[in-house]
Design a protein around this motif. Sequence first.
Motif, PDB file in Angstrom:
ATOM      1  N   GLN A   4       1.004  -0.980   0.056  1.00 57.33           N
ATOM      2  CA  GLN A   4      -0.003  -0.092  -0.013  1.00 57.33           C
ATOM      3  C   GLN A   4       0.895   1.099  -0.084  1.00 57.33           C
ATOM      4  O   GLN A   4       2.277   1.190   0.580  1.00 57.33           O
ATOM      5  CB  GLN A   4      -0.961   0.074   1.122  1.00 57.33           C
ATOM      6  N   GLU A   5       0.323   2.264  -0.443  1.00 57.63           N
ATOM      7  CA  GLU A   5       0.723   3.726  -0.540  1.00 57.63           C
ATOM      8  C   GLU A   5       2.205   3.584  -1.475  1.00 57.63           C
ATOM      9  O   GLU A   5       3.301   4.258  -1.167  1.00 57.63           O
ATOM     10  CB  GLU A   5       1.393   4.294   0.737  1.00 57.63           C
ATOM     11  N   ALA A  76      -7.533   2.202   2.284  1.00 57.32           N
ATOM     12  CA  ALA A  76      -8.686   2.852   2.343  1.00 57.32           C
ATOM     13  C   ALA A  76      -8.509   4.358   2.757  1.00 57.32           C
ATOM     14  O   ALA A  76      -7.100   4.553   3.270  1.00 57.32           O
ATOM     15  CB  ALA A  76      -9.346   2.325   3.629  1.00 57.32           C
ATOM     16  N   PRO A  77      -9.319   5.369   2.387  1.00 62.41           N
ATOM     17  CA  PRO A  77      -9.132   6.741   2.846  1.00 62.41           C
ATOM     18  C   PRO A  77      -8.728   7.016   4.110  1.00 62.41           C
ATOM     19  O   PRO A  77      -9.633   6.479   4.932  1.00 62.41           O
ATOM     20  CB  PRO A  77     -10.149   7.426   2.081  1.00 62.41           C
ATOM     21  N   ALA A  78      -7.722   7.659   4.321  1.00 58.78           N
ATOM     22  CA  ALA A  78      -7.749   8.073   5.726  1.00 58.78           C
ATOM     23  C   ALA A  78      -8.304   9.655   6.414  1.00 58.78           C
ATOM     24  O   ALA A  78      -8.318   9.920   7.554  1.00 58.78           O
ATOM     25  CB  ALA A  78      -6.074   8.141   6.250  1.00 58.78           C
ATOM     26  N   SER A  79      -8.780  10.211   4.913  1.00 58.47           N
ATOM     27  CA  SER A  79      -8.984  11.433   5.153  1.00 58.47           C
ATOM     28  C   SER A  79     -10.337  11.952   5.957  1.00 58.47           C
ATOM     29  O   SER A  79     -10.353  12.719   6.898  1.00 58.47           O
ATOM     30  CB  SER A  79      -9.479  12.289   3.862  1.00 58.47           C
ATOM     31  N   SER A  80     -11.221  11.200   6.155  1.00 54.86           N
ATOM     32  CA  SER A  80     -12.511  11.234   6.867  1.00 54.86           C
ATOM     33  C   SER A  80     -13.157   9.865   7.076  1.00 54.86           C
ATOM     34  O   SER A  80     -13.115   9.046   6.120  1.00 54.86           O
ATOM     35  CB  SER A  80     -13.291  12.184   6.351  1.00 54.86           C
ATOM     36  N   PRO A  81     -13.954   9.739   8.222  1.00 56.25           N
ATOM     37  CA  PRO A  81     -14.559   8.490   8.247  1.00 56.25           C
ATOM     38  C   PRO A  81     -15.791   8.224   7.229  1.00 56.25           C
ATOM     39  O   PRO A  81     -15.995   7.148   6.669  1.00 56.25           O
ATOM     40  CB  PRO A  81     -15.432   8.583   9.675  1.00 56.25           C
ATOM     41  N   SER A  82     -16.466   9.389   6.822  1.00 57.01           N
ATOM     42  CA  SER A  82     -17.374   9.411   5.787  1.00 57.01           C
ATOM     43  C   SER A  82     -16.748   9.028   4.269  1.00 57.01           C
ATOM     44  O   SER A  82     -17.423   8.189   3.666  1.00 57.01           O
ATOM     45  CB  SER A  82     -18.211  10.640   5.555  1.00 57.01           C
ATOM     46  N   ALA A  83     -15.539   9.320   4.099  1.00 61.46           N
ATOM     47  CA  ALA A  83     -15.036   9.000   2.583  1.00 61.46           C
ATOM     48  C   ALA A  83     -14.368   7.314   3.050  1.00 61.46           C
ATOM     49  O   ALA A  83     -14.701   6.609   2.002  1.00 61.46           O
ATOM     50  CB  ALA A  83     -13.595   9.740   2.634  1.00 61.46           C
ATOM     51  N   ARG A 106     -13.033 -17.995  -1.533  1.00 60.18           N
ATOM     52  CA  ARG A 106     -11.685 -18.058  -1.605  1.00 60.18           C
ATOM     53  C   ARG A 106     -10.917 -16.673  -1.686  1.00 60.18           C
ATOM     54  O   ARG A 106     -10.149 -16.498  -2.705  1.00 60.18           O
ATOM     55  CB  ARG A 106     -11.157 -18.910  -2.891  1.00 60.18           C
ATOM     56  N   LEU A 107     -11.197 -15.787  -1.038  1.00 61.59           N
ATOM     57  CA  LEU A 107     -10.979 -14.367  -0.988  1.00 61.59           C
ATOM     58  C   LEU A 107      -9.963 -14.084   0.282  1.00 61.59           C
ATOM     59  O   LEU A 107     -10.301 -14.390   1.381  1.00 61.59           O
ATOM     60  CB  LEU A 107     -12.035 -13.517  -0.891  1.00 61.59           C
ATOM     61  N   ILE A 108      -8.817 -13.424   0.047  1.00 59.18           N
ATOM     62  CA  ILE A 108      -7.908 -13.073   1.007  1.00 59.18           C
ATOM     63  C   ILE A 108      -8.033 -11.527   0.861  1.00 59.18           C
ATOM     64  O   ILE A 108      -7.708 -10.848  -0.164  1.00 59.18           O
ATOM     65  CB  ILE A 108      -6.256 -13.485   0.686  1.00 59.18           C
ATOM     66  N   ILE A 109      -8.167 -10.866   2.002  1.00 55.99           N
ATOM     67  CA  ILE A 109      -8.190  -9.304   1.885  1.00 55.99           C
ATOM     68  C   ILE A 109      -7.023  -8.843   2.838  1.00 55.99           C
ATOM     69  O   ILE A 109      -6.772  -9.382   3.982  1.00 55.99           O
ATOM     70  CB  ILE A 109      -9.543  -8.873   2.741  1.00 55.99           C
ATOM     71  N   ALA A 110      -6.404  -8.017   2.201  1.00 57.31           N
ATOM     72  CA  ALA A 110      -5.163  -7.330   2.984  1.00 57.31           C
ATOM     73  C   ALA A 110      -4.941  -6.025   2.677  1.00 57.31           C
ATOM     74  O   ALA A 110      -5.609  -5.354   1.654  1.00 57.31           O
ATOM     75  CB  ALA A 110      -3.722  -7.971   2.145  1.00 57.31           C
ATOM     76  N   GLY A 111      -4.284  -5.176   3.350  1.00 54.49           N
ATOM     77  CA  GLY A 111      -3.970  -3.836   2.817  1.00 54.49           C
ATOM     78  C   GLY A 111      -3.929  -2.944   4.161  1.00 54.49           C
ATOM     79  O   GLY A 111      -4.022  -3.399   5.325  1.00 54.49           O
ATOM     80  N   ASP A 112      -4.353  -1.671   4.122  1.00 53.76           N
ATOM     81  CA  ASP A 112      -4.069  -0.508   4.957  1.00 53.76           C
ATOM     82  C   ASP A 112      -5.727  -0.215   5.233  1.00 53.76           C
ATOM     83  O   ASP A 112      -6.216   0.501   4.343  1.00 53.76           O
ATOM     84  CB  ASP A 112      -3.300   0.699   4.661  1.00 53.76           C
ATOM     85  N   PHE A 113      -6.498  -0.359   6.117  1.00 54.98           N
ATOM     86  CA  PHE A 113      -7.871   0.061   6.280  1.00 54.98           C
ATOM     87  C   PHE A 113      -8.048   1.212   6.831  1.00 54.98           C
ATOM     88  O   PHE A 113      -9.341   1.711   6.856  1.00 54.98           O
ATOM     89  CB  PHE A 113      -8.694  -1.322   7.117  1.00 54.98           C
ATOM     90  N   ASN A 114      -6.979   1.888   7.308  1.00 54.12           N
ATOM     91  CA  ASN A 114      -6.949   2.985   8.131  1.00 54.12           C
ATOM     92  C   ASN A 114      -8.201   3.149   9.045  1.00 54.12           C
ATOM     93  O   ASN A 114      -8.856   4.106   9.054  1.00 54.12           O
ATOM     94  CB  ASN A 114      -7.063   4.208   6.958  1.00 54.12           C
ATOM     95  N   TYR A 115      -8.154   2.135  10.002  1.00 53.92           N
ATOM     96  CA  TYR A 115      -9.311   1.973  11.064  1.00 53.92           C
ATOM     97  C   TYR A 115      -9.016   3.049  11.999  1.00 53.92           C
ATOM     98  O   TYR A 115      -8.072   3.323  12.182  1.00 53.92           O
ATOM     99  CB  TYR A 115      -9.125   0.729  11.658  1.00 53.92           C
ATOM    100  N   ASP A 116     -10.153   3.538  12.502  1.00 52.35           N
ATOM    101  CA  ASP A 116     -10.233   4.827  13.327  1.00 52.35           C
ATOM    102  C   ASP A 116     -11.551   4.685  14.293  1.00 52.35           C
ATOM    103  O   ASP A 116     -12.464   4.331  13.779  1.00 52.35           O
ATOM    104  CB  ASP A 116     -10.021   6.232  12.932  1.00 52.35           C
ATOM    105  N   TYR A 117     -11.115   4.696  15.441  1.00 49.05           N
ATOM    106  CA  TYR A 117     -12.446   4.480  16.423  1.00 49.05           C
ATOM    107  C   TYR A 117     -12.660   5.896  17.341  1.00 49.05           C
ATOM    108  O   TYR A 117     -11.894   6.510  17.448  1.00 49.05           O
ATOM    109  CB  TYR A 117     -12.280   3.102  17.487  1.00 49.05           C
TER     110      TYR A 117
END
Length: 117
Positions: A4-5, A76-83, A106-117
């Motif tokens: 990513q990035e 995933a976008p980090a700019s805003s929760p709505s984005a 048969r799906l593998i999901i990888a990446g940067d989810f930019n999770y924020d709580y």
Amino acid sequence: IALQETHASSLDIINNFNTRFQTQSALWTPSCGLVALSSSYTLTRIPIPEADRALLTRVDHTAGRCDAFFVLVLYAPASSPSARHRFFSDLLTFLPFSGNESILDRLIIAGDFNYDY
């Protein structure tokens, strides 16, 4: 290898990555990439919405020694929760995921989810 990035927005950058990783097969977007280091696997891009930030790929073994599987690389976008919410909603409503159990099983999901709580 899921990346990513990457900022892989030009052929020069992509060629540089391919050389450095010594890729056998690779797919790139401006935000993410997927690299196969073995010539035993081929990567095929499946077009999806949010194509700059997500890469859905079918992975096949060249000798057919295993069933094909799928890899979804996200940035995933980090700019805003709505984005971020809109990004994930668009992906979830996309056709290959809705009711297509052959991909989901048969799906593998990888990446940067930019999770924020």
